[in-house]
Every structure is written in structure tokens, then in C-alpha cells.
Scaffold this motif. Structure first.
Motif, PDB file in Angstrom:
ATOM      1  N   ILE A  77       0.830  -1.206   0.000  1.00 18.33           N
ATOM      2  CA  ILE A  77       0.000   0.000   0.000  1.00 18.33           C
ATOM      3  C   ILE A  77       0.862   1.253   0.000  1.00 18.33           C
ATOM      4  CG2 ILE A  77      -1.589   1.375   1.405  1.00 18.33           C
ATOM      5  CD1 ILE A  77      -2.983  -1.201   2.202  1.00 18.33           C
ATOM      6  N   MET A  78       1.921   1.247   0.822  1.00 17.52           N
ATOM      7  CA  MET A  78       2.819   2.400   0.858  1.00 17.52           C
ATOM      8  C   MET A  78       3.489   2.605  -0.498  1.00 17.52           C
ATOM      9  SD  MET A  78       4.676   2.195   4.579  1.00 17.52           S
ATOM     10  CE  MET A  78       5.683   3.619   4.169  1.00 17.52           C
ATOM     11  N   GLY A  79       3.915   1.504  -1.101  1.00 20.42           N
ATOM     12  CA  GLY A  79       4.550   1.595  -2.408  1.00 20.42           C
ATOM     13  C   GLY A  79       3.611   2.128  -3.464  1.00 20.42           C
ATOM     14  N   LEU A  80       2.390   1.599  -3.495  1.00 23.25           N
ATOM     15  CA  LEU A  80       1.403   2.060  -4.475  1.00 23.25           C
ATOM     16  C   LEU A  80       1.040   3.528  -4.259  1.00 23.25           C
ATOM     17  CD1 LEU A  80      -0.989  -1.042  -4.627  1.00 23.25           C
ATOM     18  CD2 LEU A  80       0.688  -0.308  -6.349  1.00 23.25           C
ATOM     19  N   ALA A  81       0.968   3.946  -2.977  1.00 17.44           N
ATOM     20  CA  ALA A  81       0.646   5.340  -2.674  1.00 17.44           C
ATOM     21  C   ALA A  81       1.748   6.275  -3.191  1.00 17.44           C
ATOM     22  CB  ALA A  81       0.453   5.529  -1.171  1.00 17.44           C
TER      23      ALA A  81
END
Length: 206
Positions: free
Chosen positions: A87-91
Motif C-alpha cells: 500500500i505504501m509503495g502504491l501510494a
């Protein structure tokens, strides 16, 4: 110590990737370095590093208790770690073009003000606690963690961002241009985003 060297190296790598992600601390360090040089920036770096000890310590103690109380909880937390990283990466990838903005509360002059600002930006952020609660079980088996293991985890959490922030503060003349260039910010965010997703994949396959 029960923690494997490979797990420590993977955790250190994740901390380095997180440091590479531009954010309020980067902006504050650059602003303080530009206004007062390295002397003005290092107290903030120390404050951030101290805060980076508190949350892992709280997370390790809290998660260790949950693991001991509920069978199978460790597996659930490992997948939480995978989800958090992805999720952090996609954000980061989604918001790769977002420019950084300065926070005046982090750039007040004075050694003590710098230290408190660095501490506050970590301690005052509940997402930091959730982050550590989510990622630590992905790297370490908290059901068998020892006092020595906790010292090792907290030491990495302290020294990796501290060294990175001090190097950033000392290299401000070369680094400040990165934050002024939308292309460079986009590239850093995209790189960090994909690296975070990669760490999540390593945890999932481990």
C-alpha cells in the motif's frame, strides 16, 4: 540473539528505502541546513532518530504480547506487513508527482527547537506506530524475541535514519536541487514505491 543476520539486513534495507522517500523531515532538514548550516540541522536528525527508537520498542512489546496470547497471530501479522509495504509503495507511485511543502513548525531556529521538532514529527504521528506494528512481524519472529533482539532492532531503527539524515544535512548543497525538480521528485518517489513493493514481495515469499 535469536534474530538472523539476513533478517537484520533486510530490515536495514527497508529502513534505507523509507529514508529515501522525500517527506517533511527532508524538507525540515534542508530548510534548517540552508538557514543555519549543519549546526542547525543535526539536532533535528537526533530528535527524529530518538523517536525512531520509541515506536519500534512499543511495537515489539505490544506485538510480542499479542503473539503469545493468540495462536497463529504471527502469520496474520506477517501478511499485514506485506499489505502495509504494498500500500505504501502504491501510494508513492500514485502521488509521485506531488511536490513537497515546508512545515514552519519543523524549521524554527535553535538547537532545542530542532531536536523537539524532530522528535515531534515521529512521536506525534500515529501512523508511525501502525507502520512498525505492521512491518516488524514481517521481518522477525516476535514470539521468541529477546532483550538483545530488541536492542538490535531499536539500534537499527536509530542509526539508519540518523546516518541518512546527517548525510543529507551535510550534503544540502547537492541535494536541495532534487526537491526543486519535479522530475527528480517523481523519480525518487517511483523508485522508493517499487522498492517498498519489492520488500513486501520478499516478505510474502520468505
Amino acid at each position: 540473539m535469536t534474530i538472523a543476520i539476513a533478517d537484520m539486513l533486510l530490515y536495514a534495507g527497508a529502513l534505507i528505502i523509507l529514508f529515501m522517500t522525500p517527506g517533511p523531515v527532508w524538507v525540515a532538514l534542508l530548510a534548517r541546513s540552508l538557514s543555519g548550516g549543519f549546526q542547525a540541522a543535526w539536532p533535528l536528525a537526533i530528535g527524529v532518530a530518538v523517536g525512531d527508537i520509541v515506536w519500534p520498542l512499543v511495537a515489539v512489546m505490544g506485538v510480542a504480547w499479542l503473539v503469545s496470547a493468540f495462536a497463529g497471530f504471527m502469520t496474520v501479522l506477517q501478511w499485514v506487513a506485506v499489505i502495509v509495504f504494498v500500500i505504501m509503495g502504491l501510494a508513492l507511485i500514485r502521488d509521485a508527482d506531488h511536490a513537497l511543502s515546508a512545515n514552519s513548525r519543523l524549521t524554527r531556529p535553535g538547537m532545542w527547537a530542532g531536536f523537539v521538532a524532530g522528535l515531534a514529527v515521529i512521536i506525534g504521528n500515529p501512523k508511525a506506530a501502525l507502520f512498525y506494528m505492521g512491518i516488524l512481524p514481517g521481518f522477525f519472529d516476535l514470539s521468541v524475541v529477546t532483550a538483545t533482539d530488541m536492542v538490535a532492532i531499536c539500534s537499527l531503527s536509530f542509526f539508519v535514519p540518523l546516518v541518512g539524515n546527517l548525510v543529507l544535512a551535510a550534503s544540502v548543497d547537492k541535494v536541495r536541487g532534487l526537491l526543486k525538480s519535479p522530475i527528480a521528485v517523481r523519480r525518487m518517489n517511483l523508485t522508493a514505491g517499487w522498492l517498498l513493493i519489492g520488500v513486501g514481495a520478499v516478505i510474502a515469499l520468505g
